[in-house]
Design a protein around this motif. Structure first.
Motif, PDB file in Angstrom:
ATOM      1  N   THR A 181       0.851  -1.188   0.000  1.00 45.72           N
ATOM      2  CA  THR A 181       0.000   0.000   0.000  1.00 45.72           C
ATOM      3  C   THR A 181       0.888   1.239   0.000  1.00 45.72           C
ATOM      4  O   THR A 181       1.935   1.271   0.649  1.00 45.72           O
ATOM      5  CB  THR A 181      -0.904   0.040   1.246  1.00 45.72           C
ATOM      6  N   ALA A 182       0.439   2.259  -0.727  1.00 45.13           N
ATOM      7  CA  ALA A 182       1.302   3.420  -0.943  1.00 45.13           C
ATOM      8  C   ALA A 182       1.530   4.204   0.343  1.00 45.13           C
ATOM      9  O   ALA A 182       2.575   4.799   0.534  1.00 45.13           O
ATOM     10  CB  ALA A 182       0.690   4.329  -1.998  1.00 45.13           C
ATOM     11  N   ASP A 183       0.557   4.202   1.246  1.00 43.64           N
ATOM     12  CA  ASP A 183       0.710   5.065   2.417  1.00 43.64           C
ATOM     13  C   ASP A 183       1.524   4.410   3.531  1.00 43.64           C
ATOM     14  O   ASP A 183       2.438   5.002   4.057  1.00 43.64           O
ATOM     15  CB  ASP A 183      -0.656   5.519   2.928  1.00 43.64           C
ATOM     16  N   LEU A 184       1.176   3.171   3.889  1.00 45.23           N
ATOM     17  CA  LEU A 184       1.861   2.549   5.023  1.00 45.23           C
ATOM     18  C   LEU A 184       2.876   1.498   4.599  1.00 45.23           C
ATOM     19  O   LEU A 184       3.539   0.897   5.435  1.00 45.23           O
ATOM     20  CB  LEU A 184       0.827   1.907   5.957  1.00 45.23           C
ATOM     21  N   LEU A 185       2.967   1.233   3.310  1.00 47.25           N
ATOM     22  CA  LEU A 185       3.900   0.234   2.786  1.00 47.25           C
ATOM     23  C   LEU A 185       3.648  -1.139   3.389  1.00 47.25           C
ATOM     24  O   LEU A 185       4.572  -1.928   3.579  1.00 47.25           O
ATOM     25  CB  LEU A 185       5.355   0.665   3.034  1.00 47.25           C
ATOM     26  N   ALA A 186       2.406  -1.395   3.729  1.00 52.91           N
ATOM     27  CA  ALA A 186       2.042  -2.709   4.237  1.00 52.91           C
ATOM     28  C   ALA A 186       1.504  -3.548   3.080  1.00 52.91           C
ATOM     29  O   ALA A 186       1.245  -3.031   1.997  1.00 52.91           O
ATOM     30  CB  ALA A 186       0.969  -2.566   5.308  1.00 52.91           C
ATOM     31  N   ALA A 187       1.360  -4.838   3.337  1.00 44.54           N
ATOM     32  CA  ALA A 187       0.844  -5.707   2.283  1.00 44.54           C
ATOM     33  C   ALA A 187      -0.597  -5.338   1.972  1.00 44.54           C
ATOM     34  O   ALA A 187      -1.423  -5.233   2.863  1.00 44.54           O
ATOM     35  CB  ALA A 187       0.917  -7.155   2.743  1.00 44.54           C
ATOM     36  N   ALA A 188      -0.885  -5.108   0.685  1.00 43.86           N
ATOM     37  CA  ALA A 188      -2.257  -4.793   0.289  1.00 43.86           C
ATOM     38  C   ALA A 188      -3.083  -6.060   0.354  1.00 43.86           C
ATOM     39  O   ALA A 188      -2.608  -7.134  -0.012  1.00 43.86           O
ATOM     40  CB  ALA A 188      -2.269  -4.221  -1.117  1.00 43.86           C
ATOM     41  N   ARG A 189      -4.312  -5.918   0.812  1.00 41.60           N
ATOM     42  CA  ARG A 189      -5.135  -7.111   1.023  1.00 41.60           C
ATOM     43  C   ARG A 189      -5.464  -7.795  -0.291  1.00 41.60           C
ATOM     44  O   ARG A 189      -5.895  -7.158  -1.245  1.00 41.60           O
ATOM     45  CB  ARG A 189      -6.448  -6.709   1.698  1.00 41.60           C
ATOM     46  N   GLY A 190      -5.254  -9.104  -0.301  1.00 45.91           N
ATOM     47  CA  GLY A 190      -5.786  -9.921  -1.382  1.00 45.91           C
ATOM     48  C   GLY A 190      -5.219  -9.653  -2.764  1.00 45.91           C
ATOM     49  O   GLY A 190      -5.893  -9.888  -3.743  1.00 45.91           O
ATOM     50  N   LEU A 191      -3.993  -9.157  -2.852  1.00 43.38           N
ATOM     51  CA  LEU A 191      -3.399  -8.949  -4.172  1.00 43.38           C
ATOM     52  C   LEU A 191      -2.090  -9.728  -4.263  1.00 43.38           C
ATOM     53  O   LEU A 191      -1.317  -9.759  -3.313  1.00 43.38           O
ATOM     54  CB  LEU A 191      -3.119  -7.467  -4.422  1.00 43.38           C
ATOM     55  N   VAL A 192      -1.864 -10.338  -5.394  1.00 46.24           N
ATOM     56  CA  VAL A 192      -0.632 -11.093  -5.598  1.00 46.24           C
ATOM     57  C   VAL A 192       0.194 -10.388  -6.676  1.00 46.24           C
ATOM     58  O   VAL A 192      -0.349  -9.919  -7.675  1.00 46.24           O
ATOM     59  CB  VAL A 192      -0.950 -12.532  -6.034  1.00 46.24           C
ATOM     60  N   THR A 193       1.496 -10.321  -6.449  1.00 51.11           N
ATOM     61  CA  THR A 193       2.390  -9.732  -7.447  1.00 51.11           C
ATOM     62  C   THR A 193       3.602 -10.644  -7.608  1.00 51.11           C
ATOM     63  O   THR A 193       3.716 -11.654  -6.924  1.00 51.11           O
ATOM     64  CB  THR A 193       2.871  -8.334  -7.019  1.00 51.11           C
ATOM     65  N   VAL A 194       4.499 -10.262  -8.495  1.00 47.32           N
ATOM     66  CA  VAL A 194       5.707 -11.053  -8.730  1.00 47.32           C
ATOM     67  C   VAL A 194       6.913 -10.238  -8.303  1.00 47.32           C
ATOM     68  O   VAL A 194       7.003  -9.041  -8.590  1.00 47.32           O
ATOM     69  CB  VAL A 194       5.823 -11.434 -10.219  1.00 47.32           C
ATOM     70  N   SER A 195       7.846 -10.898  -7.614  1.00 48.49           N
ATOM     71  CA  SER A 195       8.963 -10.162  -7.010  1.00 48.49           C
ATOM     72  C   SER A 195       9.882  -9.537  -8.046  1.00 48.49           C
ATOM     73  O   SER A 195      10.603  -8.600  -7.739  1.00 48.49           O
ATOM     74  CB  SER A 195       9.766 -11.093  -6.107  1.00 48.49           C
ATOM     75  N   THR A 196       9.860 -10.045  -9.265  1.00 47.56           N
ATOM     76  CA  THR A 196      10.796  -9.508 -10.255  1.00 47.56           C
ATOM     77  C   THR A 196      10.289  -8.226 -10.908  1.00 47.56           C
ATOM     78  O   THR A 196      11.009  -7.584 -11.651  1.00 47.56           O
ATOM     79  CB  THR A 196      11.060 -10.548 -11.357  1.00 47.56           C
ATOM     80  N   TRP A 197       9.045  -7.866 -10.641  1.00 45.51           N
ATOM     81  CA  TRP A 197       8.522  -6.615 -11.189  1.00 45.51           C
ATOM     82  C   TRP A 197       9.209  -5.434 -10.542  1.00 45.51           C
ATOM     83  O   TRP A 197       9.643  -5.526  -9.400  1.00 45.51           O
ATOM     84  CB  TRP A 197       7.013  -6.499 -10.916  1.00 45.51           C
ATOM     85  N   PRO A 198       9.276  -4.295 -11.245  1.00 39.11           N
ATOM     86  CA  PRO A 198       9.774  -3.091 -10.576  1.00 39.11           C
ATOM     87  C   PRO A 198       8.868  -2.727  -9.408  1.00 39.11           C
ATOM     88  O   PRO A 198       7.664  -2.991  -9.448  1.00 39.11           O
ATOM     89  CB  PRO A 198       9.711  -2.018 -11.669  1.00 39.11           C
ATOM     90  N   LEU A 199       9.467  -2.135  -8.404  1.00 38.86           N
ATOM     91  CA  LEU A 199       8.709  -1.843  -7.186  1.00 38.86           C
ATOM     92  C   LEU A 199       7.501  -0.955  -7.484  1.00 38.86           C
ATOM     93  O   LEU A 199       6.431  -1.130  -6.923  1.00 38.86           O
ATOM     94  CB  LEU A 199       9.641  -1.163  -6.183  1.00 38.86           C
TER      95      LEU A 199
END
Lengths: 364, 361
Positions: free
Chosen positions: B143-161
């Motif tokens: 999440t952009a504000d607290l930099l915590a894990a956004a609920r229920g979304l999956v991403t790939v670690s190789t993507w740009p931040l």
């Protein structure tokens, strides 16, 4: 922590408090004179557990299927960045295209603490008031003073900002068929939404904004006809708001109830539980069955002592001042001499008894 | 290694495992996938040998079961590879449901839904046990504000931040981007004719203004991928600049503040850590603390008392020593892992790709 808060903690017996939701608050206003319910709700006692411990488990409650269905529909409407909801809002309310911001307030940094969520809700809404930033606020946590105690509201709802005004969006899973929905369901939804509107107004008032920044029109989202497609309508909750405000003001304050109770009273499970519950006066009416987990216990108690309330609210009101059925029958038979303030009631009761006797004799 | 008093062999094996892991990582960094795969096979052999040496006689046969059984059945792709494929197609953080329908529409087979729920947690555990042992991780959006894990979304670690940050506008831009990617993919070949693809396109098109105007097809319920892509791009233009700004700022903040694991899986104990850093006089950075410190302390206290969730407890357990030794830890890999192994009662020793949640529970 105030004395009252300490006393309420003790009443709960160390268990964590239960969150109010709009359902419980709407129910609370249905029977404002009930000290037992007011006290237990203010303390956040798990009434269902207490009723089970007393041997009177509540046999109602929302069906698991209904809950699952409701959650699934809500998830569908909010999926993919609220795609379906945004489409509805654009169609019906003319939401402009750039307004798509979405803030999730259900979890704050992996933390679901109530204070944390409330503070964050407040901060984001304050920011929205100032700069107009933010459109959809998912699951804000609101706070409402119930009988002198702050109660956190866990609304299943989205606050939504349109041209500087906030709207409450209520997502319900009952169907709107051919533009018509079940009136009971709509009424219940309106009552619940009114609680959110009120809580949101109080919050904005604390932030120094006028009450009309929160619209009295609630955006109700329901499945259309027999499909899963959402449709939406605006619901005016002004009447419900007026009722709610009046009832909340009339609620007996909790600290006044607490003053009359023994200092060591607790609703923790144990042998003393029945006495503890009986120590707080209830005001049973048959309507309680639909809204309160304690209803079976209270009904049993009311019947055992022959309370007139068990026969219904209108009977109790007609028999103003006569508490028990036995007294009422005695007055009607003339076996009990009425005290001066009951003379008029006794007269009417005797007339009613005579009419009944005559009718029965005539029929025989 | 305190847990192996019997012989020198496990020690030697551990050195070998550490070497192999580093070698796999180097190979991956150099882009040499063939060599990496060979090294990984060797690494697994070494790990199996370690298991036999340490747990051999008294070893629980149940430990082996997920391997033996999984190996025979795993003719299809492992779940994490399936998810990776779907996410690569979408190119944006996505919810499991969308991942599932995209995979079902464009790839053979289906992703078993139940496996998706524990996936992220398994990945996080795997990463914390052996950082960068895998070529990619399925991780969280931040999440952009607290930099915590956004609920229920999956991403790939190789993507740009930046791509993995989720700001207030990102749910919508990601939806539109996904619509474009799906439409472009469907436009190639005759993919658009399958009913699952048509349903997926319709699902996107009904919620994008102008996307259902399809003079070409003229049939209700059938979407022209080109029209959909065009409509999505038109709306995307409205949001993209603002969204990109927010994401970039958040990403910069994240790079400055988070350690490697947190960059992938988000901060969890934000409240406690900012309180600590504020007390220590370290400026806590851009994300304005959500709460006054008094409240935060209260929240932290209540959280501590109720922190029964295993993952939270484990995170805090592993985090404290590692943060302190974070500078040398990045260089020498073996040291922090040994300490973690002793602190964690049952680290997932194996990395049965795809079947990773078989035995660690």
């Amino acid at each position: 922590m105030t004395d009252t808060a300490l006393a309420l903690d003790r009443l709960r017996g160390g268990a964590p408090p239960r969150n109010h939701d709009a359902r419980t608050i709407a129910a609370l206003t249905a029977n404002p004179g009930c000290a037992r319910r007011g006290l237990m709700d203010a303390a956040g006692v798990d009434k269902d557990a207490v009723a089970r411990a007393l041997g009177f488990p509540a046999q109602f409650g929302q069906s698991q299927f209904a809950i699952t269905r409701g959650n699934a529909f809500e998830a569908q409407v909010k999926a993919d960045g609220c795609a379906e909801l945004l489409t509805l809002l654009r169609d019906r309310l003319g939401l402009r295209l750039p307004e798509v911001a979405y803030d999730d307030l259900e979890v704050v940094g992996g933390n679901e603490g109530r204070e944390l969520r409330y503070t964050r809700t407040r901060r984001l809404l304050a920011r929205a008031l100032e700069s107009g930033e933010g459109t959809l606020f998912d699951h804000p946590l609101l706070r409402l003073d119930i009988a002198g105690q702050p109660a956190y509201l866990e609304p299943d709802v989205i606050a939504f900002q349109l041209e500087g005004r906030f709207h409450v969006i209520e997502i319900k899973s009952f169907a709107v068929i051919d533009g018509q929905a079940e009136p009971d369901q709509v009424a219940a939804a309106a009552r619940q939404s009114a609680v959110y509107v009120l809580a949101l107004r109080r919050l904005l008032a604390e932030l120094g904004a006028p009450a009309d920044r929160v619209s009295h029109e609630v955006f109700l989202v329901c499945p259309e006809n027999f499909s899963n497609r959402p449709t939406a309508s605006l619901l005016d909750v002004r009447p419900q708001l007026a009722v709610l405000e009046r009832q909340l003001a009339r609620l007996t304050r909790v600290d006044r109830i607490l003053e009359e109770l023994p200092d060591d009273l607790t609703f923790a499970p144990g042998d003393a539980l029945p006495e503890a519950v009986r120590a707080v006066a209830a005001r049973y009416a048959p309507e309680c069955m639909a809204t309160c987990e304690m209803a079976f216990f209270c009904r049993d108690e009311a019947r055992a002592c022959g309370s007139t309330g068990a026969l219904g609210r209108s009977v109790r009101d007609d028999l103003g001042g006569v508490d028990s059925i036995g007294t009422a029958l005695g007055l009607a038979n003339g076996t009990i001499e009425p005290s001066p303030d009951l003379v008029e009631t006794a007269e009417q009761l005797r007339t009613a008894a005579r009419l009944r006797r005559e009718a029965l004799d005539g029929a025989a | 290694m305190p847990t192996s008093p019997d012989a020198l062999t496990p020690d030697a094996l551990e050195e070998r495992i550490a070497e192999l892991r580093a070698a796999v990582r180097r190979a991956m960094a150099a882009g040499d996938r063939v060599r990496a795969r060979a090294l990984r096979a060797e690494l697994r052999g070494a790990e199996r040998a370690w298991d036999e040496a340490v747990l051999g006689d008294g070893g629980d046969p149940a430990d082996e079961r997920p391997w033996a059984g999984g190996g025979a059945e795993r003719g299809l792709l492992p779940v994490r590879d399936q998810v990776h494929q779907a996410l690569t197609l979408l190119g944006v953080p996505a919810a499991p449901k969308l991942i599932g329908s995209v995979y079902a529409a464009f790839f053979p087979g289906e992703i078993p839904g139940a496996r998706l729920t524990s996936l992220r947690r398994d990945e996080e555990r795997s990463f914390r046990t052996a950082p960068y042992a895998r070529p990619y991780y399925l991780c969280a959006g931040l999440t952009a504000d607290l930099l915590a894990a956004a609920r229920g979304l999956v991403t790939v670690s190789t993507w740009p931040l930046e791509q993995r940050i989720v700001g207030p506008l990102s749910p919508r831009t990601d939806f539109l981007t996904a619509a474009m990617r799906v439409a472009e993919h469907a436009g190639r070949g005759d993919a658009a004719s399958s009913p699952q693809v048509r349903r997926l396109l319709w699902r996107f098109a009904t919620n994008i203004p102008g996307a259902t105007d399809a003079p070409a097809t003229g049939v209700v319920g059938v979407v022209d991928p080109a029209v959909l892509a065009e409509a999505a791009r038109a709306e995307l233009d409205i949001h993209q600049a603002a969204d990109r700004d927010q994401r970039r700022q958040a990403a910069e903040r994240a790079r400055a503040q988070l350690d490697e694991a947190e960059l992938l899986f988000g901060t969890r104990l934000r409240a406690m850590r900012t309180a600590a850093s504020a007390a220590g006089g370290v400026p806590s950075g851009a994300p304005a603390p959500a709460v006054p410190r008094r409240r935060r302390a209260a929240a932290t206290a209540s959280r501590k008392s109720t922190a029964s969730r295993k993952s939270t407890a484990a995170a805090s357990r592993t985090k404290t020593p590692r943060r302190r030794s974070s500078a040398p830890a990045t260089g020498g890999e073996a040291a922090p892992r040994t300490s973690r192994r002793t602190s964690d009662p049952a680290p997932p020793r194996r990395r049965p790709d795809g079947a990773s949640n078989g035995d660690d529970r």
